[in-house]
Design a protein around this motif. Structure first.
Motif: not given
Length: 204
Positions: A127-136
């Motif tokens: 959901y949060q853009r800040s949590q994207r791009g971390r491989g989750y």
């Protein structure tokens, strides 16, 4: 991220009575979790309702989920209750994606589960853009693939992704999904009609 048609009001289509449904393998229960290096997948709980109420009622999410009307807390609570039933009865499964700190960052959905043909659709949301791009999302998909193959005995997974959703196309491509179809001018967006791509992963 692209979510296909995975959302709580997803309709369930029971198997035709004249067909014999294979005996289901061991299934995931509410107490079961799937653990990876950076994410944990767990079943939905009643205390997730407020979080899902926020996510499901975000118009930005509607653009990829196909949602047409807001969800009430009552509807989401009923959905959580239904998720405690056997996945072969509900024909869908929602898992909450948690990061290493134990914070819920998104959802992973199996929907239109077809035990006869051993396939299911996949939808994912960080959901949060800040949590994207971390491989989750990537690790969550890998965990789901193993669960779908070894526990549910599925032969394939599929998803529908907007042709202009480059992030989701890269995500599913890295996970081994390949493009197998295109629905032209399928989705109306503020920018006009957009194609919808179908991707499949054959697992055995």
């Amino acid at each position: 991220m692209g979510r296909g048609d995975a959302y709580p009001q997803q309709s369930h289509r029971p198997a035709l009575k004249q067909r014999r449904i294979p005996e289901p393998p061991p299934r995931m229960t509410a107490a079961t979790t799937l653990e990876g290096r950076t994410v944990r997948l767990r079943a939905v709980e009643p205390n997730d309702v407020e979080t899902m109420y926020l996510w499901e009622n975000d118009p930005e999410v509607w653009r990829v989920s196909g949602t047409l009307a807001p969800f009430s807390r009552h509807t989401l609570m009923k959905f959580v209750e239904e998720q405690q039933a056997d996945v072969y009865l509900t024909r869908q499964l929602r898992l909450i994606i948690e990061n290493p700190e134990g914070t819920a960052v998104g959802t992973l959905d199996l929907f239109e589960l077809d035990p006869l043909n051993r396939r299911a659709g996949v939808g994912i949301l960080i959901y949060q853009r800040s949590q994207r791009g971390r491989g989750y999302a990537s690790e969550a998909l890998e965990l789901l693939k193993g669960y779908a193959r070894r526990t549910l005995g599925l032969h394939q997974l599929w998803c529908d992704v907007g042709a202009d959703n480059e992030a989701s196309l890269r995500l599913f491509g890295r996970a081994g999904f390949v493009r197998t179809g295109c629905k032209r001018d399928w989705t109306l967006t503020p920018e006009g009609f957009r194609d919808l791509l179908t991707l499949q992963l054959i697992m055995d």
